[in-house]
Design a protein around this motif. Structure first.
Motif, PDB file in Angstrom:
ATOM      1  N   ARG A  81      -6.531  -3.264  -5.666  1.00 26.01           N
ATOM      2  CA  ARG A  81      -6.694  -1.945  -5.043  1.00 26.01           C
ATOM      3  C   ARG A  81      -6.839  -0.867  -6.111  1.00 26.01           C
ATOM      4  NH1 ARG A  81      -3.021   1.821  -4.259  1.00 26.01           N
ATOM      5  NH2 ARG A  81      -1.266   0.375  -4.482  1.00 26.01           N
ATOM      6  N   MET A 188       0.714  -5.973  -2.280  1.00 23.47           N
ATOM      7  CA  MET A 188      -0.624  -6.421  -1.915  1.00 23.47           C
ATOM      8  C   MET A 188      -0.520  -7.743  -1.156  1.00 23.47           C
ATOM      9  SD  MET A 188      -2.746  -4.108  -2.817  1.00 23.47           S
ATOM     10  CE  MET A 188      -4.301  -4.954  -2.639  1.00 23.47           C
ATOM     11  N   ASN A 192      -3.760  -6.354   2.874  1.00 20.70           N
ATOM     12  CA  ASN A 192      -4.245  -5.408   1.867  1.00 20.70           C
ATOM     13  C   ASN A 192      -5.302  -6.041   0.969  1.00 20.70           C
ATOM     14  OD1 ASN A 192      -2.626  -3.318   2.756  1.00 20.70           O
ATOM     15  ND2 ASN A 192      -0.959  -3.779   1.344  1.00 20.70           N
ATOM     16  N   LEU A 193      -5.092  -7.297   0.599  1.00 17.19           N
ATOM     17  CA  LEU A 193      -6.087  -7.992  -0.209  1.00 17.19           C
ATOM     18  C   LEU A 193      -7.404  -8.126   0.550  1.00 17.19           C
ATOM     19  CD1 LEU A 193      -3.841 -10.793  -1.760  1.00 17.19           C
ATOM     20  CD2 LEU A 193      -4.970  -8.949  -3.021  1.00 17.19           C
TER      21      LEU A 193
END
Length: 218
Positions: A81, A188, A192-193
């Motif tokens: 991110r 993460m 989120n990944l």
């Protein structure tokens, strides 16, 4: 561990698959075609060409980079991110294209390495999740409500991928699973990944109009 693939066989360790790519799917606009790739160029080369050239669908330089990222960045906060340094990422790309077998990543920052992974996937002439498969997967997630039925549909849909894409996708999922396991530290998790990697993996019809690039800081 990803459920879509039942057996673990990662090209990050070894690869013996053969090329059967004959899908005829369209290349991403603005990407380099295989006719302009040399014997050393890493970025923008079709996976089927890499398979013929190297005996595995991922270039050795990318494999080594991913191994180093797994060692140094699996618990890095916001990995995939947070952006790496734009100039450093560009330099890494140039080094990989010039000398893919001799690139040294030991002193690289994990955020730079993560950006290079995304950049490599983004510059494939055909998306890893191909133009043919991308809308199918989106429909599965939209219309198939049962988790068990969705999993079966996803497993069946993998047959639409060329062998090289399927093997690289499997390796990538096992690779990312190690990062998701450290979500308590890195913040993460799998969701989120997925948000961070999806633009580099899927075919989106608006991609040519909007463009997708790596953000970075020097």
């Amino acid at each position: 561990m990803p459920k879509v693939f039942r057996r673990q066989k990662s090209v990050l360790v070894s690869s013996s698959s053969t090329s059967t790519n004959g899908t005829g799917t369209a290349e991403r606009p603005g990407k380099r075609s295989s006719s302009t790739s040399s014997s050393t160029v890493v970025f923008g080369v079709p996976l089927s060409t890499v398979q013929i050239r190297c005996g595995q669908p991922l270039p050795a330089g990318i494999v080594h980079l991913m191994r180093q990222l797994r060692k140094c960045g699996v618990a890095a906060h916001g990995i995939f991110r947070r952006a790496g340094g734009r100039a450093r990422v560009a330099a890494l790309k140039s080094r990989l294209d010039a000398n893919p077998d001799e690139a040294d990543f030991a002193n690289c920052q994990p955020y730079d390495l993560a950006d290079v992974v995304k950049l490599y996937l983004r510059e494939l002439p055909e998306c890893l999740i191909t133009q043919r498969l991308s809308p199918t997967l989106m429909d599965i997630f939209t219309y198939v409500k049962s988790e068990d039925a969705r999993l079966l549909a996803m497993q069946a849909s993998m047959l639409l991928l060329p062998d090289e894409n399927r093997e690289v996708l499997q390796a990538l999922l096992y690779f990312l699973n190690d990062f998701a396991d450290c979500a308590e530290t890195s913040q993460m998790g799998a969701s989120n990944l997925a948000v961070c990697l999806a633009p580099s993996l899927f075919y989106f019809p608006h991609e040519a109009a909007t463009g997708v690039g790596i953000g970075g800081r020097d």
